[in-house]
Design a protein around this motif. Sequence first.
Motif, mmCIF file in Angstrom:
data_model
loop_
_atom_site.group_PDB
_atom_site.id
_atom_site.type_symbol
_atom_site.label_atom_id
_atom_site.label_comp_id
_atom_site.label_asym_id
_atom_site.label_seq_id
_atom_site.Cartn_x
_atom_site.Cartn_y
_atom_site.Cartn_z
ATOM 1 N N ARG A 99 0.785 -1.118 0.044
ATOM 2 C CA ARG A 99 0.031 -0.151 0.164
ATOM 3 C C ARG A 99 0.949 1.197 0.009
ATOM 4 O O ARG A 99 0.552 2.208 -0.887
ATOM 5 C CB ARG A 99 -1.196 0.032 1.175
ATOM 6 N N LEU A 109 -1.035 -5.153 2.459
ATOM 7 C CA LEU A 109 -2.340 -5.617 2.664
ATOM 8 C C LEU A 109 -2.409 -7.012 2.143
ATOM 9 O O LEU A 109 -1.759 -7.188 1.044
ATOM 10 C CB LEU A 109 -3.304 -4.505 1.621
ATOM 11 N N VAL A 132 -3.754 -5.978 7.607
ATOM 12 C CA VAL A 132 -2.628 -5.061 7.266
ATOM 13 C C VAL A 132 -1.591 -5.153 8.024
ATOM 14 O O VAL A 132 -1.559 -5.121 9.423
ATOM 15 C CB VAL A 132 -3.344 -3.521 7.650
#
Length: 153
Positions: A99, A109, A132
């Motif tokens: 990300r 992610l 995450v």
Amino acid sequence: MLGGAAVLLVAALVWLVIQTRTEAEQRDDETAALAVARQTVVNLLTIDPATAKAALQRLEDASTGEFKQQVVAEGDQFGTVVDQAEVNATGTISEAGVRTLSGDQATVLVSAVGLVKNTETPQGEPRQYRMVLGLQRDAASGNWLVAKLDFVP
């Protein structure tokens, strides 16, 4: 005039080489951070009573900060639960992507699927996971380590 054009050409070439090198280093960092995040999730989701301690050690070795503290703090309880419930699980990555990546910090992610078997569900139960992961590059080794891991509903 010709000398000025030559200087501009050399400056443009130097800039191009530096830019290309920076982009290659960024891609290498993304690839390395992504690989660590993917492997950590697989290690987290793949559980076998016979190898639980080794799996926990792999998680600890690939972690730092808050996540490492969690792994260490919950290690004994993890082993006990895995043994008592006869947990056997396998995890695979569905999708993963970087990300953000800036300097020595990255956010990855991960979407994964796990098949969890235990005393209550011996045939196994599929589970979907979204996570995450916050990664940090270790200053001493240069390796990416998982500093934070959150499950996303």
